[in-house]
Enzyme design. Structure first.
Site, PDB file in Angstrom:
ATOM      1  N   ASP A  32       0.827  -1.225   0.000  1.00  0.00           N
ATOM      2  CA  ASP A  32       0.000   0.000   0.000  1.00  0.00           C
ATOM      3  C   ASP A  32       0.857   1.270   0.000  1.00  0.00           C
ATOM      4  O   ASP A  32       0.702   2.147   0.878  1.00  0.00           O
ATOM      5  CB  ASP A  32      -0.904   0.021   1.249  1.00  0.00           C
ATOM      6  CG  ASP A  32      -1.686  -1.271   1.460  1.00  0.00           C
ATOM      7  OD1 ASP A  32      -2.106  -1.863   0.458  1.00  0.00           O
ATOM      8  OD2 ASP A  32      -1.864  -1.671   2.629  1.00  0.00           O
ATOM      9  N   GLU A 238     -11.563  -0.097  -2.771  1.00  0.00           N
ATOM     10  CA  GLU A 238     -10.695   0.483  -1.726  1.00  0.00           C
ATOM     11  C   GLU A 238      -9.561   1.242  -2.429  1.00  0.00           C
ATOM     12  O   GLU A 238      -9.547   1.364  -3.646  1.00  0.00           O
ATOM     13  CB  GLU A 238     -10.129  -0.614  -0.821  1.00  0.00           C
ATOM     14  CG  GLU A 238      -9.280  -1.651  -1.549  1.00  0.00           C
ATOM     15  CD  GLU A 238      -8.897  -2.847  -0.685  1.00  0.00           C
ATOM     16  OE1 GLU A 238      -9.359  -2.962   0.457  1.00  0.00           O
ATOM     17  OE2 GLU A 238      -8.140  -3.704  -1.192  1.00  0.00           O
TER      18      GLU A 238
HETATM   19  O1  FUB Z   1      -3.065  -3.592   3.615  1.00  0.00           O
HETATM   20  C1  FUB Z   1      -4.344  -3.950   4.072  1.00  0.00           C
HETATM   21  C2  FUB Z   1      -5.371  -3.650   3.045  1.00  0.00           C
HETATM   22  O2  FUB Z   1      -5.092  -4.390   1.862  1.00  0.00           O
HETATM   23  C3  FUB Z   1      -5.396  -2.217   2.558  1.00  0.00           C
HETATM   24  O3  FUB Z   1      -5.943  -1.317   3.473  1.00  0.00           O
HETATM   25  C4  FUB Z   1      -6.149  -2.416   1.316  1.00  0.00           C
HETATM   26  O4  FUB Z   1      -6.148  -1.319   0.468  1.00  0.00           O
HETATM   27  C5  FUB Z   1      -5.463  -3.624   0.730  1.00  0.00           C
HETATM   28  O5  FUB Z   1      -4.296  -3.291   0.026  1.00  0.00           O
END
Ligand code: FUB
Length: 339
Positions: A32, A238
């Site tokens: 991320d 997301e």
């Molecule tokens: O790293 C945990 C979660 O996985 C993140 O918050 C999401 O965007 C995904 O990459």
């Protein structure tokens, strides 16, 4: 986790796929990546993945991260410095577990780290921590940001104002927030109804609170209608990120279970944004999460895959590659694999 590679093989490439970019660091797992160019240096704020045997249900139970490290580079392709622990979960009174994707902002000589974590009720909230250095250590506020919820904060500065984008469905709990209130029940729109949209709020001058209640960021089809919940190739999942190029605002995000980074464009940081296309095709690993930043006159895409762990979705590594905006404003679609 092998689905993206399987798709690649089915799409006509029979040789074992070769990765285009090396991991930026290989001494710890990172994911991320939120990148910023400040003071002539590139700073990266990633998640810090750690091994676990926790089950891996849809809620992302294997992402059990407990701290953040900041990384920096003087030039693309140069040595990457790990600046050590910038914030540990034990320093955050309200946070109990799962420190997921963070971002940071610079205002004058002050730096702010924004991060999600679950509280003692198992509810994701967003926290903020301050430092006088981009590499920390960061001192957290004792409580989450009032009015914040869900995951994946991303801060975009525009003409002196700072906008906080956030949200994620499934494990990110966006579907549990209706009218600003939490309900333990997952409530998703029907497939033909507008999808759950990411959230945005302008930050107050202190950078630690929201200037107004969060608003939905409208993501539209080119005909002006909202992207619908059943359109898994295009609907928001997301990993919100915003950048501005030649006066246009680009809102990019992950499609989650279709594993792509896509983008939409608009004329205001609040949106609406109209869907344009794919930036990054599926990578090795289930999640796809990115940031986009200009550094030394070149735009870069920061992303992660699971090359180092051999495909373990919860053990990822950050990478970067150049990104091209075409003359018509479209972004060139890229892959993490050589073809
Ligand atoms: O790293 C945990 C979660 O996985 C993140 O918050 C999401 O965007 C995904 O990459």
């Amino acid at each position: 986790a092998l689905l993206p590679v399987a798709l690649l093989l089915l799409s006509g490439c029979s040789a074992t796929p070769e990765f285009k970019d090396p991991p930026l660091v290989d001494h710890r797992y990172t994911a991320d990546p939120s990148a910023h160019a400040w003071n002539g240096r590139l700073y990266i704020y990633p998640s810090h993945d750690i091994p676990t045997d926790a089950p891996y249900p849809d809620e992302g139970g294997r992402f059990v991260m407990r701290d953040y490290h900041v990384f920096s580079l003087a030039q693309a392709g140069g040595a990457v410095t790990d600046h050590g622990v910038a914030l540990d979960i034990d320093e955050v009174p309200w946070a109990e577990r799962q420190m997921w994707a963070p971002d940071a902002a610079k205002k004058g000589d002050d730096y702010y780290l924004y991060f999600p974590a679950k509280d003692s009720q198992g509810i994701f909230r967003l926290g903020v921590a301050h430092s006088d250095s981009p590499t920390g250590p960061f001192t957290p506020e004792p409580d989450p940001i009032d009015g914040s919820f869900s995951i994946d904060p991303a801060v975009f500065e525009d003409e002196g104002d700072y906008y906080l984008y956030f949200g994620g469905i499934w494990g990110g709990q966006l579907q549990r927030w209706q009218d600003g209130r939490y309900s333990a029940e997952d409530r998703y729109p029907a497939d033909d109804q507008p999808a759950l949209m990411p959230q945005v709020a302008r930050l107050s001058a202190d950078m630690k609170s929201l200037a107004h209640p969060p608003k939905a960021v409208e993501l539209l089809y080119p005909d002006g209608s909202p992207i619908v919940a059943g359109d898994n190739e295009k609907r928001f999942f997301e990993a919100a990120w915003v950048h501005k190029y030649q006066g246009t605002y680009y809102f990019s995000y992950s499609t989650g279970d279709t594993h792509k980074i896509v983008y939409a464009t608009g004329s205001s940081p609040y949106g609406p944004f109209t869907y344009q296309g794919v930036i990054l095709e599926p990578v090795l690993g289930w999640t796809n999460h990115h940031s986009i930043t200009e550094f030394d006159g070149q735009w870069y895409l920061f992303y992660h895959d699971t090359e180092l762990s051999g495909g373990k979705t919860h053990l990822r590594n950050i990478k970067m590659m150049p990104l091209q905006h075409r003359e018509n404003g479209r972004i060139e679609t890229v892959s993490a694999f050589r073809r």
